[in-house]
Design an enzyme around this catalytic site. Sequence first.
Site, PDB file in Angstrom:
ATOM      1  N   VAL A 117     -11.447 -10.568  -3.150  1.00 12.56           N
ATOM      2  CA  VAL A 117     -11.404 -11.303  -4.421  1.00 12.56           C
ATOM      3  C   VAL A 117     -12.015 -12.696  -4.258  1.00 12.56           C
ATOM      4  O   VAL A 117     -11.943 -13.523  -5.147  1.00 12.56           O
ATOM      5  CB  VAL A 117      -9.940 -11.413  -4.927  1.00 12.56           C
ATOM      6  N   HIS A 133     -10.472  -5.156  -6.853  1.00 10.27           N
ATOM      7  CA  HIS A 133      -9.193  -5.871  -7.014  1.00 10.27           C
ATOM      8  C   HIS A 133      -9.333  -7.175  -7.779  1.00 10.27           C
ATOM      9  O   HIS A 133      -8.464  -8.033  -7.696  1.00 10.27           O
ATOM     10  CB  HIS A 133      -8.569  -6.131  -5.632  1.00 10.27           C
TER      11      HIS A 133
END
Length: 270
Positions: A117, A133
């Site tokens: 991320v 994610h």
Amino acid sequence: MPRVPAPDVAWSGSGDLNTAIAWVDAAQRIVVLTGAGVSAESGVPTFRDAQTGLWAQVRPEDMASEPGFRADPAGVWAWYEHRRALLQGVQPNAGHRALADFARRHPGRLTLVTQNVDGLHQMAGSEGVLCLHGELRGNRWLDDPRGCCDMAHAEAGAPPRCATCGNLVRPAVVWFGESLPIDILGQAEEAVSACDLMLVVGTAGAVYPAAGLAHMARRIGARVLIVNPAPSELDSTAHAVLRGPSAEVLPLLLGRDRPAGDTPPAAAPR
Ligand code: BV8
């Protein structure tokens, strides 16, 4: 005659680094699945490495789940603000750049799927990154926004909230117990179903459904090659493992093109 100086990476499986390079040369469609380890050499802490792992300090269920956030919004928000602060000034490393450069030299041949991320693949120039994610720097409303949720004020250290209805702002990442973005996961599965080589780079292979993509690649007959200095839960799914840090291995694996006129070996058996 070795084509590249083999680094001191151990190779378990048949062949050696040059065999892995030949697999890359032969592959028509490559999917790369990355995890936190690909950012380790940029100084970003991983989740499970005992010494520095983020989870070593907190329980995922407490910090990376909606119930955890609802139970302690300020505590979870502070943990994410801390992780965002850790990213200040962080640069992509040679592994991120090798992936971006390869995709630029071979348009359409490489699909990059990441669990990360941190945005470092995009910063290195990778395009069309499938972020399973979410993204650490993004935010979204905790509950479906109502007409009033167009402004948010925050007390120091607490997540912003709607001044009218109290809806909270949360990080735009996928927490445990939350479904992955169906379109992103679908694109990743589609790419895997058509690939003939999967590189699994810098992941412990403990989180699903992301880790399931490696099993899927093996099932459909693609070659699976792991790059990781330590054992992972996906090692048994791989045809071979390159035991080394990705910032060292990926430039060797992806940094070379076939010499001009060199016809690629036959595509990998399916
Ligand atoms: C879901 C975002 C449906 C937030 C993250 C099937 C089986 C078992 C469990 C499940 C299953 N299906 C679903 C589950 C439950 C759960 C799960 O997988 N649990 C696990 C822990 C058992 N999954 C989910 O909840 C997922 N949702 O399936 O929805 C559903 C709905 C309701 C109920 C059930 C299911 C959502 C998962 C997403 C969670 N969010 N991150 C945030 O970042 O804050 S996960 C988090 O872990 C990060 O994204 C991270 O990337 C990811 C995986 O970790 P890794 O990337 O592998 O990092 P790690 O530190 O573990 O390992 C680093 C590796 O790098 C190591 O191997 C190390 O050796 C290596 N390394 C170190 N240095 C280097 C290196 N490698 C190369 N070079 C180096 N230099």
